[in-house]
Write a protein that holds these residues in place. Structure first.
Motif, PDB file in Angstrom:
ATOM      1  N   ALA A   1       8.466  44.540 -64.395  1.00 14.46           N
ATOM      2  CA  ALA A   1       8.268  43.143 -64.001  1.00 14.46           C
ATOM      3  C   ALA A   1       8.886  42.895 -62.632  1.00 14.46           C
ATOM      4  O   ALA A   1       9.827  43.587 -62.227  1.00 14.46           O
ATOM      5  CB  ALA A   1       8.899  42.220 -65.039  1.00 14.46           C
ATOM      6  N   PRO A   2       8.367  41.919 -61.910  1.00 13.31           N
ATOM      7  CA  PRO A   2       8.899  41.658 -60.564  1.00 13.31           C
ATOM      8  C   PRO A   2      10.306  41.072 -60.613  1.00 13.31           C
ATOM      9  O   PRO A   2      10.647  40.321 -61.526  1.00 13.31           O
ATOM     10  CB  PRO A   2       7.909  40.632 -59.998  1.00 13.31           C
ATOM     11  N   THR A   3      11.105  41.443 -59.633  1.00 19.62           N
ATOM     12  CA  THR A   3      12.436  40.875 -59.445  1.00 19.62           C
ATOM     13  C   THR A   3      12.450  40.214 -58.080  1.00 19.62           C
ATOM     14  O   THR A   3      11.967  40.795 -57.104  1.00 19.62           O
ATOM     15  CB  THR A   3      13.524  41.967 -59.505  1.00 19.62           C
ATOM     16  N   LEU A   4      12.970  39.006 -58.004  1.00 17.66           N
ATOM     17  CA  LEU A   4      13.049  38.288 -56.736  1.00 17.66           C
ATOM     18  C   LEU A   4      14.057  38.986 -55.828  1.00 17.66           C
ATOM     19  O   LEU A   4      15.240  39.085 -56.167  1.00 17.66           O
ATOM     20  CB  LEU A   4      13.473  36.837 -56.970  1.00 17.66           C
ATOM     21  N   THR A   5      13.573  39.487 -54.707  1.00 14.59           N
ATOM     22  CA  THR A   5      14.440  40.150 -53.729  1.00 14.59           C
ATOM     23  C   THR A   5      14.026  39.710 -52.325  1.00 14.59           C
ATOM     24  O   THR A   5      12.935  39.183 -52.118  1.00 14.59           O
ATOM     25  CB  THR A   5      14.319  41.683 -53.799  1.00 14.59           C
ATOM     26  N   ASP A   6      14.903  39.984 -51.374  1.00 18.40           N
ATOM     27  CA  ASP A   6      14.521  39.780 -49.986  1.00 18.40           C
ATOM     28  C   ASP A   6      13.720  40.994 -49.526  1.00 18.40           C
ATOM     29  O   ASP A   6      13.447  41.904 -50.317  1.00 18.40           O
ATOM     30  CB  ASP A   6      15.747  39.524 -49.106  1.00 18.40           C
TER      31      ASP A   6
ATOM     32  N   GLY B   1      14.513  43.508 -47.923  1.00 18.95           N
ATOM     33  CA  GLY B   1      15.266  44.753 -48.043  1.00 18.95           C
ATOM     34  C   GLY B   1      15.521  45.169 -49.486  1.00 18.95           C
ATOM     35  O   GLY B   1      16.189  46.165 -49.731  1.00 18.95           O
ATOM     36  N   GLY B   2      15.021  44.389 -50.444  1.00 18.99           N
ATOM     37  CA  GLY B   2      15.212  44.721 -51.852  1.00 18.99           C
ATOM     38  C   GLY B   2      16.483  44.172 -52.463  1.00 18.99           C
ATOM     39  O   GLY B   2      16.864  44.534 -53.576  1.00 18.99           O
ATOM     40  N   LEU B   3      17.149  43.257 -51.758  1.00 20.92           N
ATOM     41  CA  LEU B   3      18.421  42.697 -52.215  1.00 20.92           C
ATOM     42  C   LEU B   3      18.176  41.524 -53.167  1.00 20.92           C
ATOM     43  O   LEU B   3      17.444  40.585 -52.837  1.00 20.92           O
ATOM     44  CB  LEU B   3      19.239  42.225 -51.011  1.00 20.92           C
ATOM     45  N   ALA B   4      18.796  41.575 -54.339  1.00 19.24           N
ATOM     46  CA  ALA B   4      18.653  40.521 -55.347  1.00 19.24           C
ATOM     47  C   ALA B   4      19.717  39.442 -55.172  1.00 19.24           C
ATOM     48  O   ALA B   4      20.794  39.691 -54.629  1.00 19.24           O
ATOM     49  CB  ALA B   4      18.758  41.124 -56.741  1.00 19.24           C
ATOM     50  N   ILE B   5      19.426  38.265 -55.636  1.00 13.14           N
ATOM     51  CA  ILE B   5      20.324  37.090 -55.649  1.00 13.14           C
ATOM     52  C   ILE B   5      20.919  36.819 -54.262  1.00 13.14           C
ATOM     53  O   ILE B   5      22.046  36.334 -54.135  1.00 13.14           O
ATOM     54  CB  ILE B   5      21.446  37.190 -56.703  1.00 13.14           C
TER      55      ILE B   5
END
Length: 172
Positions: A40-45, A47-51
């Motif tokens: 499932a998708p994860t919200l990242t910037d 660069g792949g950085l979460a939160i």
């Protein structure tokens, strides 16, 4: 007649190479079966950085109970995203149980998820409820945390159902 030693060595090396290449793929399939949200998708910037670089453990009582920026040198990967941590203890806690600390709905705004929408969050607008971290959209005029808290009993089941659909679509 026996084959020359260098052919045996080449064959063995190639066989081991294929096995080593296949093991991560097999492990990935096993991970996705054990963790239905793995694809499932994860919200990242970008660069792949979460939160937005905030430490997911810091939101919980054992991590201080307030948002804290993570250190660039203290990271862990989970579900395709990079998480940062304020200290090594937080990183170790996350690695021991990442599904507990990773935000609900892939880190997307919980309020918007009730409508099936994937919306950006403000890492300072959050709630830990029922041992889950929920993040919310907030700007100058809107903070979706307040209406979520007022109508959580109806919004959460809708958000759960919308997220289940997203997870199911990601698996297929």
């Amino acid at each position: 007649m026996r084959p020359p030693v260098h052919r045996k060595l080449l064959f063995t090396t190639l066989t081991l190479g294929l096995i080593c290449a296949a093991v991560p793929l097999l492990a990935q399939d096993a991970d996705s079966e054990a963790d239905p949200e793995a694809k499932a998708p994860t919200l990242t910037d970008r660069g792949g950085l979460a939160i937005k670089g905030y430490d997911p453990v810091a939101y919980f009582p054992e991590g201080g109970g307030e948002p804290a920026k993570g250190d660039k040198s203290l990271t862990a990967e989970f579900r395709g995203a990079t998480y940062r941590f304020a200290n090594e203890d937080h990183r170790a806690r996350f690695l021991a149980d990442p599904t507990r600390y990773a935000p609900a709905y892939g880190g997307y705004c919980a309020f918007a998820m009730a409508d099936g929408k994937r919306v950006e969050i403000n890492p300072k607008s959050y709630e830990v409820h029922g041992d889950r971290l929920y993040l919310f959209y907030r700007d100058w005029f809107t903070n979706t945390l307040k209406p979520w808290q007022e109508k959580r009993d109806t919004l959460k089941p809708a958000a759960d159902a919308a997220w289940a659909d997203i997870v199911e679509d990601a698996e297929s």
